[in-house]
Design an enzyme around this catalytic site. Structure first.
Site, PDB file in Angstrom:
ATOM      1  N   GLY A   1       3.174  -3.521  18.882  1.00 38.63           N
ATOM      2  CA  GLY A   1       3.082  -4.835  17.942  1.00 38.63           C
ATOM      3  C   GLY A   1       4.556  -4.952  17.517  1.00 38.63           C
ATOM      4  O   GLY A   1       4.836  -6.195  17.439  1.00 38.63           O
TER       5      GLY A   1
ATOM      6  N   ASP B   1      13.997   1.192  12.271  1.00 41.13           N
ATOM      7  CA  ASP B   1      13.064   2.060  11.503  1.00 41.13           C
ATOM      8  C   ASP B   1      12.513   1.366  10.483  1.00 41.13           C
ATOM      9  O   ASP B   1      13.350   0.636   9.686  1.00 41.13           O
ATOM     10  CB  ASP B   1      13.873   3.329  11.125  1.00 41.13           C
ATOM     11  CG  ASP B   1      12.972   4.250  11.001  1.00 41.13           C
ATOM     12  OD1 ASP B   1      11.546   4.314  11.402  1.00 41.13           O
ATOM     13  OD2 ASP B   1      13.140   4.961   9.993  1.00 41.13           O
TER      14      ASP B   1
ATOM     15  N   TYR C   1      -0.143  -0.918   8.934  1.00 45.26           N
ATOM     16  CA  TYR C   1      -0.690  -0.946   7.812  1.00 45.26           C
ATOM     17  C   TYR C   1      -0.977  -2.390   7.328  1.00 45.26           C
ATOM     18  O   TYR C   1      -1.476  -2.697   6.107  1.00 45.26           O
ATOM     19  CB  TYR C   1       0.211  -0.596   6.645  1.00 45.26           C
ATOM     20  CG  TYR C   1       0.399   0.954   6.840  1.00 45.26           C
ATOM     21  CD1 TYR C   1      -0.152   2.256   6.131  1.00 45.26           C
ATOM     22  CD2 TYR C   1       1.596   1.673   7.653  1.00 45.26           C
ATOM     23  CE1 TYR C   1       0.289   3.385   6.227  1.00 45.26           C
ATOM     24  CE2 TYR C   1       1.934   2.917   7.756  1.00 45.26           C
ATOM     25  CZ  TYR C   1       1.034   3.737   6.782  1.00 45.26           C
ATOM     26  OH  TYR C   1       1.357   5.279   6.967  1.00 45.26           O
TER      27      TYR C   1
ATOM     28  N   HIS D   1       9.377  -8.382   6.611  1.00 47.48           N
ATOM     29  CA  HIS D   1      10.342  -7.574   6.356  1.00 47.48           C
ATOM     30  C   HIS D   1      11.079  -7.554   7.654  1.00 47.48           C
ATOM     31  O   HIS D   1      12.520  -7.875   7.908  1.00 47.48           O
ATOM     32  CB  HIS D   1       9.830  -6.122   6.180  1.00 47.48           C
ATOM     33  CG  HIS D   1       8.754  -5.448   6.948  1.00 47.48           C
ATOM     34  ND1 HIS D   1       7.706  -6.327   7.278  1.00 47.48           N
ATOM     35  CD2 HIS D   1       8.556  -4.602   7.932  1.00 47.48           C
ATOM     36  CE1 HIS D   1       6.878  -5.816   7.929  1.00 47.48           C
ATOM     37  NE2 HIS D   1       7.417  -4.485   8.354  1.00 47.48           N
TER      38      HIS D   1
HETATM   39  P1  ITT Z   1       9.539   2.807  17.347  1.00 46.94           P
HETATM   40  O1  ITT Z   1      10.056   4.091  16.431  1.00 46.94           O
HETATM   41  O2  ITT Z   1       9.304   3.324  18.756  1.00 46.94           O
HETATM   42  O3  ITT Z   1      10.156   1.678  17.290  1.00 46.94           O
HETATM   43  P2  ITT Z   1       7.238   3.484  15.454  1.00 46.94           P
HETATM   44  O4  ITT Z   1       5.892   2.989  15.407  1.00 46.94           O
HETATM   45  O5  ITT Z   1       7.427   4.827  15.644  1.00 46.94           O
HETATM   46  O6  ITT Z   1       7.972   2.766  16.803  1.00 46.94           O
HETATM   47  P3  ITT Z   1       8.692   3.426  13.038  1.00 46.94           P
HETATM   48  O7  ITT Z   1       9.051   4.616  13.216  1.00 46.94           O
HETATM   49  O8  ITT Z   1       9.582   2.486  12.401  1.00 46.94           O
HETATM   50  O9  ITT Z   1       8.133   2.737  14.292  1.00 46.94           O
HETATM   51  O10 ITT Z   1       7.282   3.365  12.008  1.00 46.94           O
HETATM   52  C1  ITT Z   1       6.902   2.437  11.465  1.00 46.94           C
HETATM   53  C2  ITT Z   1       5.490   2.669  11.120  1.00 46.94           C
HETATM   54  O11 ITT Z   1       5.184   2.002   9.975  1.00 46.94           O
HETATM   55  C3  ITT Z   1       4.507   2.053  11.903  1.00 46.94           C
HETATM   56  O12 ITT Z   1       4.057   2.792  13.173  1.00 46.94           O
HETATM   57  C4  ITT Z   1       3.641   1.314  11.303  1.00 46.94           C
HETATM   58  O13 ITT Z   1       2.567   2.313  10.821  1.00 46.94           O
HETATM   59  C5  ITT Z   1       4.545   1.054   9.973  1.00 46.94           C
HETATM   60  N1  ITT Z   1       4.638  -0.405  10.074  1.00 46.94           N
HETATM   61  C6  ITT Z   1       6.084  -0.885  10.110  1.00 46.94           C
HETATM   62  N2  ITT Z   1       6.236  -2.015  10.351  1.00 46.94           N
HETATM   63  C7  ITT Z   1       4.945  -2.620   9.981  1.00 46.94           C
HETATM   64  C8  ITT Z   1       4.420  -4.062   9.865  1.00 46.94           C
HETATM   65  O14 ITT Z   1       5.037  -4.951  10.289  1.00 46.94           O
HETATM   66  N3  ITT Z   1       3.063  -3.822   9.742  1.00 46.94           N
HETATM   67  C9  ITT Z   1       2.196  -2.996   9.393  1.00 46.94           C
HETATM   68  N4  ITT Z   1       2.765  -1.492   9.666  1.00 46.94           N
HETATM   69  C10 ITT Z   1       4.194  -1.376   9.753  1.00 46.94           C
END
Ligand code: ITT
Length: 203
Positions: A11, A69, A161, A187
């Site tokens: 995503g 992140d 989310y 964001h």
């Molecule tokens: P990478 O670390 O490989 O980039 P990840 O999914 O683990 O992938 P993060 O550690 O940044 O990414 O975790 C972010 C989490 O926060 C992600 O899994 C979502 O559940 C939530 N999140 C982040 N951005 C979002 C968005 O634009 N819309 C909805 N949920 C989001």
């Protein structure tokens, strides 16, 4: 110029590609890399995790990297899930949630459980983006999207989310708006547009 977008989240990757399409760079993803490495996100802040990811991937693949992140901070939960957003279902805070279908759904279920009966539903998405050019320089930007947590999930678009996040001045969730509109207000959109401005000055 080739830039590796170092995320395992499909995503996020889609959104990054769309946001970076306005500048003249070729974007690669981790799927394009033959050799795989895993980088653990074990830090206490978004910035430290993003720096760690950007540096480890950039040094390994010898490519300029964008890493992010991101997460959701909920005011009534002391800003949790925060850096634990991706694995919120599995941490001790608030009790663990069983994964019945997928992790996103388990995370949402836990968050709604913890907010049951709570009037203060204020929240914000945070995106901390790091660009790292191996052995040369790094820079970072941040973007926020303010809103509230819905009573129940709605919408099929986006990821994570999005189905329970209602952006400020909207009456629908982030999963009910188009990807273009999400990129305008999100964001991630804000952080990436700031990054592009900074990159234009140094590249
Ligand atoms: P990478 O670390 O490989 O980039 P990840 O999914 O683990 O992938 P993060 O550690 O940044 O990414 O975790 C972010 C989490 O926060 C992600 O899994 C979502 O559940 C939530 N999140 C982040 N951005 C979002 C968005 O634009 N819309 C909805 N949920 C989001």
């Amino acid at each position: 110029m080739k830039i590796l977008i170092a995320t395992t989240n499909k995503g996020k990757l889609k959104e990054f590609k769309a946001l970076l399409s306005e500048i003249n760079v070729e974007t690669l993803s981790l799927d394009d890399m033959e050799e795989k490495i895993e980088v653990e996100e074990d830090k206490k802040t978004f910035l430290e995790n993003a720096i760690k990811k950007a540096k480890e991937y950039a040094n390994f693949y010898k490519l300029p990297v964008i890493a992010e992140d991101a997460g959701l901070e909920v005011e009534a939960l002391n800003n949790y899930p925060g850096v634990y957003s991706a694995r919120f279902y599995d941490i001790d805070f608030g009790g663990k949630e069983e994964v019945l279908t997928n992790k996103d759904e388990a995370n949402i279920k836990k968050l709604l459980r913890l907010l049951q009966g709570e009037k203060n539903r204020k929240a914000r998405f945070v995106s901390t983006v790091v660009f790292y050019f191996p052995d040369d320089f790094g820079l970072w930007t941040e973007g926020y999207c303010y809103g509230t947590i819905a009573e129940e999930p709605k919408g099929e678009k986006g990821f994570g989310y999005d189905p329970i996040f209602i952006p400020e001045s909207y009456n629908k969730t982030m999963a009910e708006i188009s990807p273009e509109e999400k990129n305008k207000i999100s964001h991630r959109g804000k952080a990436v547009r700031k990054l592009i401005e900074k990159l234009k000055k140094v590249l």
